[in-house]
Write a protein that holds these residues in place. Structure first.
Motif: not given
Length: 844
Positions: A241-261
């Motif tokens: 699963f990459w959504p919420g963990g793939d921050r390459d070029g995506n400034p909207f993926v943060t540590a908080d987002v990763t934890k939430r996903v």
């Protein structure tokens, strides 16, 4: 004969049904759309005849207005074109649903590449034990990404799911009602989805498709191959699963987002268990067993809604407690129901899918430099000095002492252990580094864990370099050799079971080097890295970053993996899938099971059934090298053409991808207004060629290279290569698939353009050459002749969207000429992207 029967069946249950159900659109209550169904065939016919006569899209659309409507104002005409787009979008959804519903009737349980076929073949060849031996430690992993190639909002995907079920039962009443719902449901996101939205969209598939499809497939394989001395391991089929963990070029993926996903994945699998347990309890209503399962149900409920901790072992212990009572007191009645549930828990744990972290190596370097400067007052030291000082830092670095990307990177690493405690070690266990081309790119990530307070033995993460450019692939051997010799990394690998995952980027590789060169360089890199890893006692796993269409490394995945010989490590098949590939190839239970089977058997066939066509001879290898170099030079010349980037900017839909609100990630890397080739993301790059119906990355240079051989009197060598090498044959067939989706008449008008005419002719000449020479090579009369079902599907889809393509080109031409309402025409271009992309879903 089988092909002929299936083609006829396709005509009956797909083509005919589409004609019947399409007629229902005629009476639907669309706002101001009552006569669209009557007008659309006229625009389709005007387009088909017009392009054959060399007319421009503007001429075609204007003649349509003149001959078939009484509209006079630009506003009225634009309104009609927007309504036509809406209508066609819904036609595409209908065809998707009909084709999906037909899938079980067009494919057999004993098709080539299925589990039953594998069993029968291995039984007759006396190789059942070899298959079982391979199954002991082999696995397949499909990794879902959030890359924006899926234009359906979640609401439309739900309708598509229900529509497919209604079509399966031929329920006209339900189909009519759902088409009415479709007519009233918006196809456009008003705002860009957030990374959480993207994650929840794919979690829907996890719960309602993959939980059952993978569980049922596991049971099928187990019942087929298990015996007294062999038991299937639960990691056979895995999800990433990459959504919420793939921050390459995506400034909207943060540590908080990763934890939430991570929390959402955890919650989703517990909900799936809770629902599954209801049906288990319905059968196992016996004294003692019922009590244990009720207790488990309550524990799952508390974990879901009261955040009480539960592990996979806790769940399995309860199941085994019930199992013991069932065996000892109730004659093992319905035990298969309980064992199926137990298998699901072993497969999915408390993580459902493994959440990966991914970031670009250049961001990592910025973080390392910033942290080092903060701790030491300067940033001029060598990489070795920085690394050695950072990993020996006695104090844990505080992320709050930093800002923006530095702070977020440190927070992401700091919370890994917390996510692992919640979801288990399988829930998050690797960090992927984009644009890896040096040892420091990997070691920087190791340093992150050290400065975030992890002891060596607490770093329960695989560090995965991603080699994606021609330069990165060329450096891969040196980078991995140095890493394997590095004492710190060597010890880390020992703690990780001497296993190394290496990711290879097909999408960016193809964009960078062209189709043939990219595939050959990746093939060579795999061979070299296999040999190097074996010499160092490392079990290497290749993770392929593959897109949907051949131009992004996709195409027929079973054929691709089945064509790799013994010089490439075959410990695991692991690949990314994204966007329309998720919905079209793995979008329902039947398709998902079938395509998981295809991947699994491809890997097993490679080892068990010896096939000389898989191993390249020195002569074949030398010829592919020649072809790849000629092809690469031709493609490089195209990239260097002064009109290459301007053509995409001015004549294609490239500039409009960012306005579609289909993905959370920006459509290009880097800032500034000037567009550079290296900033182009593979998806909008390939997608723009697809919208032009030119599909350049999927074939350009390939035909030219073969023509060169022909002119040297060596075409028979190429023909022998095609007959003798599965690898080369797969590349040829995938390239022909790309060409089958081209339609150069759409852009004939550009050949006379003073600025771009010469460039367009370069593209057209290469297409014509490639098509002719590949047909000569294969002996086919038609592109995709070997796959009549796919060819028929492409033909129908292209016919559906032809008016859409006319509208898109009409709007682009109006914008280029500076005529009329520019804002409205730009919206027209953006809206027409949706149906065109969705209609080309059968690209993998």
């Amino acid at each position: 004969m089988i092909h002929d029967k299936r083609a006829e069946k396709f005509r009956q249950i797909v083509e005919n049904k589409f004609q019947i159900y399409n007629s229902l659109f005629m009476s639907l209550p669309y706002d101001k759309m009552t006569n669209i169904g009557m007008l659309l065939p006229f625009l389709c016919e005007e387009s088909k005849i017009g392009y054959d006569q060399g007319k421009t899209p503007v001429e075609i659309v204007e003649e349509f207005f003149k001959n078939h409507t009484d509209l006079e104002t630009e506003e009225q005409k634009l309104e009609l074109l927007f309504k036509i787009i809406q209508y066609i979008e819904r036609q595409v959804v209908l065809f998707d649903s009909i084709e999906d519903a037909a899938f079980p009737n067009l494919h057999s349980e004993s098709d080539s590449g299925t589990v039953i076929n594998l069993y029968e073949r291995s039984y007759h060849d006396h190789k059942l034990e070899k298959v079982r031996e391979k199954l002991k430690d082999f696995s397949v992993k499909v990794v879902f990404t959030a890359h924006p190639t899926q234009f359906y909002p979640n609401s439309v995907q739900r309708i598509l799911h229900d529509l497919r079920n209604a079509i399966t039962t031929d329920s006209i009443t339900n189909i009519d009602a759902l088409l009415q719902q479709l007519g009233k449901t918006p196809f456009v996101n008003k705002e860009k989805p957030t990374p959480i939205d993207e994650a929840m969209s794919i979690i829907y598939y996890l719960r309602y498709v993959y939980y059952d499809s993978i569980g049922e497939l596991f049971t099928k394989i187990k019942s087929t191959f298990n015996n007294d001395h062999f038991r299937l391991h639960e990691d056979l089929i895995q999800l990433g699963f990459w959504p919420g963990g793939d921050r390459d070029g995506n400034p909207f993926v943060t540590a908080d987002v990763t934890k939430r996903v991570a929390e959402e994945l955890h919650s989703a699998i517990l909900k799936a268990y809770y629902n599954h347990l209801k049906s288990v309890r319905r059968r196992l209503s016996f004294r003692g067993v019922s009590d244990v399962l009720t207790k488990l149900s309550n524990e799952l409920y508390s974990a879901i809604f009261r955040s009480e901790k539960i592990t996979a072992d806790d769940i399995i212990n309860r199941i085994e407690e019930a199992e013991k009572i069932l065996v000892e007191q109730h004659n093992s009645l319905f035990i298969e129901v309980l064992l199926d549930f137990k298998d699901r828990v072993k497969i999915f744990g408390t993580h459902f899918a493994t959440l990966d972290v991914r970031q670009d190596s250049r961001i990592h370097q910025k973080v390392i430099d910033t942290v080092f400067e903060k701790l030491n007052g300067n940033s001029n030291s060598s990489f070795e000095d920085k690394f050695n000082q950072l990993i020996q830092t006695s104090e844990k670095v505080n992320p709050d002492d930093f800002e923006d990307i530095v702070k977020d990177t440190l927070l992401t690493v700091s919370q890994v252990s917390e996510i692992q405690q919640l979801n288990g070690l399988r829930g998050m266990n690797r960090y992927i580094i984009s644009n890896s081309d040096a040892v420091k790119d990997v070691m920087n990530v190791y340093a992150f864990f050290k400065i975030c307070g992890y002891h060596d033995e607490e770093i329960n993460m695989d560090i995965v370099p991603l080699f994606e450019t021609m330069e990165g692939l060329a450096n891969a051997e040196n980078v991995m050799n140095e890493l394997y010799q590095n004492p710190i990394y060597k010890k880390h690998l020992e703690r990780r079971g001497n296993q190394q995952t290496i990711m290879l980027g097909f999408s960016d590789g193809t964009k960078d080097g062209g189709y043939l060169k990219a595939n050959w360089e990746i093939y060579k890199a795999k061979e070299v890295l296999t040999k190097l890893s074996e010499e160092n006692g490392i079990k290497v796993i290749f993770f392929d970053g593959r897109g949907g269409p051949p131009a992004r490394g996709g195409g027929k995945t079973h054929d691709f993996y089945a064509s790799q010989g013994k010089t490439i490590a075959n410990n695991k098949i692991e690949l990314t899938i994204q966007g329309q590939t998720i919905t079209s190839i793995f979008g329902n239970k039947e398709q998902a099971k079938y395509n998981f089977e295809q991947l699994l058997t491809a890997g097993i066939e490679n080892d068990v059934f010896k096939n000389s066509k898989k191993d390249l001879t020195e002569k074949e290898r030398a010829l592919i090298i020649e072809l790849a170099e000629i092809s690469y030079q031709k493609y490089s010349d195209l990239k260097a053409h002064p009109m290459f980037v301007p053509y995409l900017q001015e004549m294609s839909t490239l500039e409009y991808y960012g306005k579609t609100n289909i993905g959370s990630r920006p459509s290009k890397r880097g800032g500034g207004n000037e567009l550079k080739f290296e900033d182009l993301r593979a998806i909008p790059f390939v997608g723009s060629w697809s919208q032009l119906k030119q599909n350049v990355p999927g074939f350009f240079g390939f035909g030219f290279a073969m023509q060169e051989m022909k002119e040297q009197g060596r075409f028979e060598e190429v023909r022998e290569l095609y007959k003798g090498s599965d690898f080369f044959k797969t590349l040829v067939l995938n390239s022909m698939m790309s060409m089958n989706k081209t339609y150069f008449p759409l852009t004939y008008y550009i050949k006379d353009n003073p600025k771009f005419g010469a460039f367009w002719n370069v593209l057209f000449d290469e297409y014509s050459l490639s098509k002719d020479i590949m047909l000569e090579l294969t002996g086919f009369k038609l592109l995709q002749q070997e796959d009549p079902l796919s060819r028929k599907s492409v033909k129908i889809r292209e016919r559906i969207v032809l008016p859409l393509l006319s509208i898109q080109q009409y709007a682009l031409m109006k914008i280029q000429k500076g005529e009329g309402n520019k804002e409205a025409y730009e919206k027209l271009v953006t809206r027409s992207l949706f149906g065109n992309i969705n209609a080309s879903r059968n690209s993998a």
